[in-house]
Motif scaffolding. Structure first.
Motif, PDB file in Angstrom:
ATOM      1  N   LEU A 204     -12.256  -1.683   6.340  1.00  0.00           N
ATOM      2  CA  LEU A 204     -10.972  -1.900   7.005  1.00  0.00           C
ATOM      3  C   LEU A 204      -9.878  -1.060   6.338  1.00  0.00           C
ATOM      4  O   LEU A 204      -9.079  -0.412   7.010  1.00  0.00           O
ATOM      5  CB  LEU A 204     -10.605  -3.382   6.950  1.00  0.00           C
ATOM      6  CG  LEU A 204      -9.201  -3.744   7.445  1.00  0.00           C
ATOM      7  CD1 LEU A 204      -9.042  -3.378   8.919  1.00  0.00           C
ATOM      8  CD2 LEU A 204      -8.914  -5.227   7.220  1.00  0.00           C
ATOM      9  N   SER A 205      -9.852  -1.039   5.015  1.00  0.00           N
ATOM     10  CA  SER A 205      -8.813  -0.288   4.291  1.00  0.00           C
ATOM     11  C   SER A 205      -8.879   1.192   4.617  1.00  0.00           C
ATOM     12  O   SER A 205      -7.834   1.831   4.871  1.00  0.00           O
ATOM     13  CB  SER A 205      -8.972  -0.499   2.784  1.00  0.00           C
ATOM     14  OG  SER A 205      -8.891  -1.852   2.428  1.00  0.00           O
ATOM     15  N   TYR A 206     -10.082   1.758   4.605  1.00  0.00           N
ATOM     16  CA  TYR A 206     -10.238   3.183   4.914  1.00  0.00           C
ATOM     17  C   TYR A 206      -9.848   3.474   6.368  1.00  0.00           C
ATOM     18  O   TYR A 206      -9.225   4.503   6.663  1.00  0.00           O
ATOM     19  CB  TYR A 206     -11.667   3.643   4.637  1.00  0.00           C
ATOM     20  CG  TYR A 206     -11.922   3.968   3.191  1.00  0.00           C
ATOM     21  CD1 TYR A 206     -11.418   5.134   2.615  1.00  0.00           C
ATOM     22  CD2 TYR A 206     -12.653   3.106   2.384  1.00  0.00           C
ATOM     23  CE1 TYR A 206     -11.632   5.430   1.287  1.00  0.00           C
ATOM     24  CE2 TYR A 206     -12.870   3.396   1.039  1.00  0.00           C
ATOM     25  CZ  TYR A 206     -12.357   4.561   0.505  1.00  0.00           C
ATOM     26  OH  TYR A 206     -12.562   4.850  -0.822  1.00  0.00           O
ATOM     27  N   TYR A 207     -10.204   2.601   7.251  1.00  0.00           N
ATOM     28  CA  TYR A 207      -9.872   2.798   8.666  1.00  0.00           C
ATOM     29  C   TYR A 207      -8.355   2.814   8.855  1.00  0.00           C
ATOM     30  O   TYR A 207      -7.800   3.725   9.497  1.00  0.00           O
ATOM     31  CB  TYR A 207     -10.497   1.687   9.511  1.00  0.00           C
ATOM     32  CG  TYR A 207     -10.092   1.733  10.967  1.00  0.00           C
ATOM     33  CD1 TYR A 207     -10.627   2.680  11.831  1.00  0.00           C
ATOM     34  CD2 TYR A 207      -9.144   0.826  11.468  1.00  0.00           C
ATOM     35  CE1 TYR A 207     -10.230   2.735  13.162  1.00  0.00           C
ATOM     36  CE2 TYR A 207      -8.757   0.868  12.790  1.00  0.00           C
ATOM     37  CZ  TYR A 207      -9.305   1.835  13.640  1.00  0.00           C
ATOM     38  OH  TYR A 207      -8.901   1.883  14.957  1.00  0.00           O
ATOM     39  N   LEU A 208      -7.689   1.834   8.287  1.00  0.00           N
ATOM     40  CA  LEU A 208      -6.235   1.752   8.445  1.00  0.00           C
ATOM     41  C   LEU A 208      -5.545   2.964   7.828  1.00  0.00           C
ATOM     42  O   LEU A 208      -4.593   3.510   8.388  1.00  0.00           O
ATOM     43  CB  LEU A 208      -5.708   0.471   7.794  1.00  0.00           C
ATOM     44  CG  LEU A 208      -6.182  -0.853   8.403  1.00  0.00           C
ATOM     45  CD1 LEU A 208      -5.670  -2.024   7.561  1.00  0.00           C
ATOM     46  CD2 LEU A 208      -5.716  -0.997   9.856  1.00  0.00           C
ATOM     47  N   HIS A 209      -6.040   3.389   6.670  1.00  0.00           N
ATOM     48  CA  HIS A 209      -5.418   4.507   5.953  1.00  0.00           C
ATOM     49  C   HIS A 209      -5.609   5.818   6.712  1.00  0.00           C
ATOM     50  O   HIS A 209      -4.664   6.582   6.901  1.00  0.00           O
ATOM     51  CB  HIS A 209      -6.014   4.607   4.540  1.00  0.00           C
ATOM     52  CG  HIS A 209      -5.370   5.641   3.674  1.00  0.00           C
ATOM     53  ND1 HIS A 209      -4.173   5.443   3.026  1.00  0.00           N
ATOM     54  CD2 HIS A 209      -5.763   6.901   3.335  1.00  0.00           C
ATOM     55  CE1 HIS A 209      -3.851   6.520   2.333  1.00  0.00           C
ATOM     56  NE2 HIS A 209      -4.806   7.427   2.500  1.00  0.00           N
ATOM     57  N   THR A 210      -6.840   6.087   7.123  1.00  0.00           N
ATOM     58  CA  THR A 210      -7.136   7.372   7.774  1.00  0.00           C
ATOM     59  C   THR A 210      -6.542   7.457   9.182  1.00  0.00           C
ATOM     60  O   THR A 210      -6.226   8.549   9.668  1.00  0.00           O
ATOM     61  CB  THR A 210      -8.653   7.609   7.848  1.00  0.00           C
ATOM     62  OG1 THR A 210      -9.281   6.499   8.504  1.00  0.00           O
ATOM     63  CG2 THR A 210      -9.236   7.763   6.444  1.00  0.00           C
ATOM     64  N   LYS A 211      -6.363   6.310   9.841  1.00  0.00           N
ATOM     65  CA  LYS A 211      -5.779   6.301  11.188  1.00  0.00           C
ATOM     66  C   LYS A 211      -4.252   6.229  11.167  1.00  0.00           C
ATOM     67  O   LYS A 211      -3.613   6.262  12.213  1.00  0.00           O
ATOM     68  CB  LYS A 211      -6.336   5.126  11.995  1.00  0.00           C
ATOM     69  CG  LYS A 211      -7.832   5.228  12.302  1.00  0.00           C
ATOM     70  CD  LYS A 211      -8.134   6.425  13.197  1.00  0.00           C
ATOM     71  CE  LYS A 211      -9.615   6.496  13.536  1.00  0.00           C
ATOM     72  NZ  LYS A 211      -9.925   7.679  14.384  1.00  0.00           N
ATOM     73  N   GLY A 212      -3.691   6.148   9.967  1.00  0.00           N
ATOM     74  CA  GLY A 212      -2.240   6.103   9.861  1.00  0.00           C
ATOM     75  C   GLY A 212      -1.634   4.763  10.250  1.00  0.00           C
ATOM     76  O   GLY A 212      -0.433   4.668  10.497  1.00  0.00           O
ATOM     77  N   LEU A 213      -2.455   3.719  10.286  1.00  0.00           N
ATOM     78  CA  LEU A 213      -1.953   2.392  10.651  1.00  0.00           C
ATOM     79  C   LEU A 213      -1.334   1.667   9.464  1.00  0.00           C
ATOM     80  O   LEU A 213      -0.393   0.886   9.613  1.00  0.00           O
ATOM     81  CB  LEU A 213      -3.094   1.551  11.241  1.00  0.00           C
ATOM     82  CG  LEU A 213      -3.715   2.081  12.530  1.00  0.00           C
ATOM     83  CD1 LEU A 213      -4.924   1.248  12.938  1.00  0.00           C
ATOM     84  CD2 LEU A 213      -2.673   2.079  13.650  1.00  0.00           C
ATOM     85  N   GLU A 214      -1.872   1.899   8.279  1.00  0.00           N
ATOM     86  CA  GLU A 214      -1.357   1.271   7.055  1.00  0.00           C
ATOM     87  C   GLU A 214      -1.919   2.015   5.857  1.00  0.00           C
ATOM     88  O   GLU A 214      -3.137   2.069   5.672  1.00  0.00           O
ATOM     89  CB  GLU A 214      -1.774  -0.204   6.975  1.00  0.00           C
ATOM     90  CG  GLU A 214      -1.109  -0.980   5.850  1.00  0.00           C
ATOM     91  CD  GLU A 214       0.247  -1.554   6.272  1.00  0.00           C
ATOM     92  OE1 GLU A 214       1.256  -0.844   6.042  1.00  0.00           O
ATOM     93  OE2 GLU A 214       0.275  -2.662   6.823  1.00  0.00           O
ATOM     94  N   ARG A 215      -1.028   2.604   5.071  1.00  0.00           N
ATOM     95  CA  ARG A 215      -1.489   3.297   3.883  1.00  0.00           C
ATOM     96  C   ARG A 215      -2.117   2.297   2.923  1.00  0.00           C
ATOM     97  O   ARG A 215      -1.721   1.129   2.856  1.00  0.00           O
ATOM     98  CB  ARG A 215      -0.342   4.036   3.190  1.00  0.00           C
ATOM     99  CG  ARG A 215       0.264   5.160   4.012  1.00  0.00           C
ATOM    100  CD  ARG A 215       1.183   6.018   3.171  1.00  0.00           C
ATOM    101  NE  ARG A 215       0.436   6.738   2.136  1.00  0.00           N
ATOM    102  CZ  ARG A 215      -0.175   7.902   2.354  1.00  0.00           C
ATOM    103  NH1 ARG A 215      -0.152   8.458   3.547  1.00  0.00           N
ATOM    104  NH2 ARG A 215      -0.817   8.493   1.365  1.00  0.00           N
ATOM    105  N   PHE A 216      -3.068   2.781   2.172  1.00  0.00           N
ATOM    106  CA  PHE A 216      -3.793   1.926   1.232  1.00  0.00           C
ATOM    107  C   PHE A 216      -2.834   1.185   0.301  1.00  0.00           C
ATOM    108  O   PHE A 216      -2.925  -0.036   0.129  1.00  0.00           O
ATOM    109  CB  PHE A 216      -4.761   2.798   0.427  1.00  0.00           C
ATOM    110  CG  PHE A 216      -5.386   2.113  -0.743  1.00  0.00           C
ATOM    111  CD1 PHE A 216      -6.469   1.271  -0.582  1.00  0.00           C
ATOM    112  CD2 PHE A 216      -4.892   2.313  -2.031  1.00  0.00           C
ATOM    113  CE1 PHE A 216      -7.048   0.635  -1.666  1.00  0.00           C
ATOM    114  CE2 PHE A 216      -5.468   1.694  -3.118  1.00  0.00           C
ATOM    115  CZ  PHE A 216      -6.541   0.844  -2.937  1.00  0.00           C
ATOM    116  N   SER A 217      -1.900   1.912  -0.303  1.00  0.00           N
ATOM    117  CA  SER A 217      -0.991   1.289  -1.267  1.00  0.00           C
ATOM    118  C   SER A 217      -0.080   0.273  -0.587  1.00  0.00           C
ATOM    119  O   SER A 217       0.247  -0.771  -1.173  1.00  0.00           O
ATOM    120  CB  SER A 217      -0.158   2.354  -1.991  1.00  0.00           C
ATOM    121  OG  SER A 217       0.576   3.143  -1.065  1.00  0.00           O
TER     122      SER A 217
END
Length: 633
Positions: free
Chosen positions: A435-448
């Motif tokens: 989920l974290s990688y998906y959100l980060h790479t799709k620009g939905l939510e940065r990891f940090s």
């Protein structure tokens, strides 16, 4: 009549070979006049032993000379033992040595006790010369290099003692019969010195760059001795294991001895800073022989300004990416070592650095608290960097935790520590990884940003076990204790596993991106793929009805699930596994099989034993992740 010498080492671990004492006795006894006139006794204990018991045992030794090895983990204890011991043995001499007391005479000596002295620097020559001076009717300690002491009311510090350049002049205490007990752990040296100047570290500052070596023949014989004596744990104390080509050969010899004698069983080392390929070769040798479970990669920080402040250079991120790919191909786990907070690091740069490692698919992050060590360049620069410290109050340590700098306030430090604990709970355990990688790479939510929002959410749930543990650990400085971080793994993967899962669900289901169907699917798959660290952790079906994945059964570290075939593209299944699926069917069944190397959790085990196990398990997290198996429907 011979004088009695007690060499005192109070360590963190039980039944640890007192190597410093062995070196001191071996070198001093190589002089005939000392061997004839002194009787040596090695007193080895650990900080968990009651203070009064240690004091009683030292008094019972009735020695003329007590020589203490002082480190940050025992110096506060030594401070309390010394006055009580002097009261019972006022005519004895007391010599303090080690990195925590050298060049700190003003902190540890006073004019009324001229029988108490400090050794500044490498100890073997100074200690032998000190004993030699005691053979005189009226000793003149001013004749001994490397000492600080009071004489006639004046503090005296003699000229520095030169380092020993030919280390084989120190007879091996392993090989000359000095150690005759059974031991569980040892420190082993093959060289002394460090060519680097990291300002937070004592090694380079103390040794002035030069690396001096013990002979290869001697090192091999010592490895043989340790293996033949069945010493299970070896800590290689060299500052940069893998820096020298011969380190590979020594590593192979350790592995050969393990195969022959079933000992040692585990090796730990500080990896060479800029020799990643050589360290990889060593790690492969150790992992294949079962002596190691992961390769350390030391970075400390990814912030350029911070690294300049502490006089350190890391391997390039591109080189790290190549190294990580190489390790993955070899099937070798790895972990990256960082420190927080370093001078120059801001909360923002710290999070940015973690995010960079996230993007590079780092395996495990080990983020050490930053201790301000005496006799380091950074200690001398503490005012320049506006370092704020907090004393550890565990009854034995004399450690100062850095909790603020010119670039990070105490409040920001606390926020950074929440981020560290969240990394332990989510990143290192692989929880919500997809989920974290998906959100980060799709620009939905940065990891940090995801982790920062989770922290704020946790703080609102004060009764949650994870929240309470983090808050108390940060408030009390408990993260100094090496059992503290690993307890997070025990908590979120076993003891409060499903309470933590519920906390996660409450968090993710209230985020704006929860409207994304792929995010919901990946969260379900992440939760069911979550690591089992013990073999007897309860396996429960999800407490809430999942939208995409139907859990058919749950038992003994196994979930059998049914997933819509049109979700296949979102899941990171092996291509060979995908090839076995009948994609014409609307659903497929999958077994998430987590049975593996887990040990059984036992209530009667100590917290330290659980911490050691959890830490070692996370270091090889890939061995604990579930295997995906197609199940016929």
């Amino acid at each position: 009549m011979s004088k009695k010498v007690s060499l005192v080492e109070i360590n963190v671990f039980e039944k640890m070979i007192p190597l410093v004492s062995g070196y001191l006795e071996s070198y001093a006894s190589s002089r005939p006049e000392i061997k004839t006139n002194f009787d040596f006794n090695k007193y080895s204990s650990n900080v968990a032993i009651p203070e009064q018991q240690i004091l009683r045992e030292l008094i019972e030794q009735d020695s003329d000379i007590y020589a203490f090895s002082c480190y940050l983990w025992n110096t506060d204890l030594v401070r309390r033992l010394l006055p009580a011991l002097r009261k019972e043995k006022p005519n004895s001499h007391y010599l303090l040595g080690g990195p925590q007391v050298m060049h700190q005479a003003h902190e540890h000596l006073s004019p009324e006790f001229e029988n108490t002295l400090i050794c500044n620097g490498e100890g073997e020559r100074t200690f032998a010369n000190f004993l030699g001076e005691l053979l005189n009717t009226t000793p003149k300690f001013s004749n001994v290099k490397g000492l600080s002491f009071y004489g006639d009311g004046e503090l005296v510090t003699t000229k520095p003692q030169e380092r020993i350049t030919e280390l084989d002049k120190i007879p091996s205490p392993y090989l000359n019969g000095i150690f005759d007990d059974e031991y569980l752990m040892t420190v082993m040296e093959t060289n002394r010195g460090c060519p680097f100047h990291c300002s937070f570290c004592f090694w380079g500052a103390a040794t002035n760059d030069r690396v001096y070596k013990f002979s290869e023949e001697r090192v091999r014989k010592e490895i043989n001795w340790l293996s033949n004596k069945n010493v299970p744990f070896i800590f290689i104390a060299d500052a940069n294991w893998g820096m020298l080509k011969r380190d590979i050969e020594f590593s192979a010899h350790i592995a050969k001895c393990k195969k022959k004698n079933a000992a040692p069983v585990f090796v730990y080392f500080s990896a060479a800073k800029n020799s990643p390929q050589r360290v990889s070769e060593i790690t492969e040798i150790f992992t294949e022989s079962g002596l190691l479970n992961a390769q350390p990669i030391s970075m400390q920080s990814l912030d350029k300004k911070s690294l300049e402040y502490v006089d350190r250079k890391n391997i390039r991120l591109s080189a790290y990416e190549e190294l990580q790919d190489d390790l993955n191909e070899r099937g070798i786990s790895s972990f990256i070592e960082l420190m927080f907070p370093l001078p120059g690091e801001t909360l923002s740069s710290f999070k940015k650095g973690i995010e960079s490692l996230f993007e590079l698919r780092a395996s495990v992050l080990v983020i050490y608290p930053h201790l301000l060590l005496l006799n380091t360049p950074l200690y001398e620069q503490r005012k320049q960097h506006k370092l704020i410290t907090r004393e550890v109050t565990d009854g034995s340590s004399e450690a100062a935790l850095i909790v603020g700098t010119a670039d990070i306030s105490e409040e920001e430090f606390e926020e950074g520590m929440w981020f560290v604990f969240t990394i332990l709970a989510l990143f290192n355990t692989r929880t919500i990884h997809r989920l974290s990688y998906y959100l980060h790479t799709k620009g939905l939510e940065r990891f940090s940003d995801l982790y920062t929002k989770f922290i704020e959410f946790c703080k609102q749930k004060e009764d949650n076990a994870f929240t309470k543990f983090c808050a108390e650990s940060i408030r009390d400085g408990a993260y100094y204790d090496f059992t503290n971080y690993p307890y997070v793994y025990h908590l979120v993967l076993h003891q409060k596993r499903y309470e933590f899962d519920s906390l996660l669900y409450d968090f993710v289901s209230n985020q704006d991106w929860w409207a994304d169907a792929n995010a919901r699917l990946l969260f379900e798959f992440d939760l069911l793929s979550k690591t089992f660290i013990y073999s007897n952790t309860d396996v429960m079906k999800p407490w809430a009805q999942f939208e995409f994945i139907d859990v058919i059964s749950a038992s003994d570290r196994n979930y059998t699930v049914e997933i819509p075939t049109d979700c296949l593209g979102m899941l990171d299944l092996d291509e060979k596994l995908k090839a076995k699926l009948d994609t014409d069917k609307p659903l497929f069944r999958l077994r998430l099989n987590s049975k593996g190397p887990q040990f059984t959790f036992r209530e009667n085990q100590t917290r330290k034993a659980n911490a050691d196990y959890c830490y070692g398990s996370i270091m090889r997290i890939s061995d604990f992740l579930p295997r995906m198996e197609i199940v016929d429907s």
